[in-house]
Design a protein around this motif. Sequence first.
Motif, PDB file in Angstrom:
ATOM      1  N   THR A  62       0.516  -1.207   0.299  1.00  0.00           N
ATOM      2  CA  THR A  62       0.039   0.122  -0.140  1.00  0.00           C
ATOM      3  C   THR A  62       0.767   1.434   0.025  1.00  0.00           C
ATOM      4  OG1 THR A  62      -0.345  -0.042   2.416  1.00  0.00           O
ATOM      5  CG2 THR A  62      -1.846  -0.717   0.953  1.00  0.00           C
ATOM      6  N   ASN A  63       1.845   0.991  -0.530  1.00  0.00           N
ATOM      7  CA  ASN A  63       2.788   2.168  -0.166  1.00  0.00           C
ATOM      8  C   ASN A  63       4.012   2.384  -1.547  1.00  0.00           C
ATOM      9  OD1 ASN A  63       4.816  -0.249  -0.146  1.00  0.00           O
ATOM     10  ND2 ASN A  63       6.285   0.821   1.759  1.00  0.00           N
ATOM     11  N   ARG A  91      -3.500   3.568  -3.381  1.00  0.00           N
ATOM     12  CA  ARG A  91      -2.991   4.878  -2.092  1.00  0.00           C
ATOM     13  C   ARG A  91      -4.290   5.114  -1.419  1.00  0.00           C
ATOM     14  NH1 ARG A  91       1.763   8.178  -4.959  1.00  0.00           N
ATOM     15  NH2 ARG A  91       0.301   9.289  -5.438  1.00  0.00           N
TER      16      ARG A  91
END
Length: 301
Positions: A62-63, A91
Amino acid sequence: MGTQSELGAFLRSRRARLRPEDVGLPPHGTRRRVPGLRREELALLAGVSVTHYTRLEQGQSTNASEAVLDAIARALRLSEDECAHLKDLARPARPRRPQAPRPEHARPGLRNLLNAMGEVPAVVLDRRNDVLAWNPLGHALLAGHIDPDSPDSPTQRPNLTRMLFLDAHTRELYTEWEEEARTALAALRLTAGRHPDDRHLAELIGQLAMNSPEFSAMWSRHPVRNCTSGAKRFHHPLVGPMELEFESMHLSDASGQRLLAYSAEPGTPSEAALRLLSAAGRPGPIRPGCARSRPCASGRP
């Protein structure tokens, strides 16, 4: 479906539409079990590791950086809207504490503006395509068979996307219904990606998927497109065929509301038909109804 599941499904749908020869890769000699690019081929094109891309597609990362997402978008040949959707899914905003949603209303100033646009069909919509207000001509054009006061009640408001798929009168209104439906659905998915925590939006999507096989089939293809201007062809039950230009203008606050207005090319049969529709009935101005003012800049379609 959660945001990360949506991300994986979206990426797979975009891989499936590309062949190796489309992007300059030699075709693989063996028979492919699934269409389109393989993960390792896409990772090669994007210049990222297969592990990194696989984690992203499986919802385990998620980054992802802006650079990585841009590289994947270029490799998949995504449009500007599709690229924005990819970043919304990859994101997502931090989940907010659940709150009871407050009914939205068109500001009194907007209602005054609609009344002043007497010869122009116009409606105010929220990001879900719920009608918050319309002027008499906007009502006559889009939904003359519905109670003109229905936008004043949050529980009875017409929703243009729901009507498009589930209301027989609305289906007959659009000469090119399939194109209209694809465009509306693509815009709805873009909004859903930007607002994954919108419960009412999720309920709308679920209702449409359950009750419209056409919606369900289109939704599974993950179309994404924002359409803010163009032309629509109507076959109105009172005045016949019309081709009208439309402009969808977002308000400058953070409400997500927008003004949708239609016009006809001067001197055309469509202009004559629009004038005839306007003259068919001239009810009084929009009544205040539930028009309560909202705070400015309070916290997509």
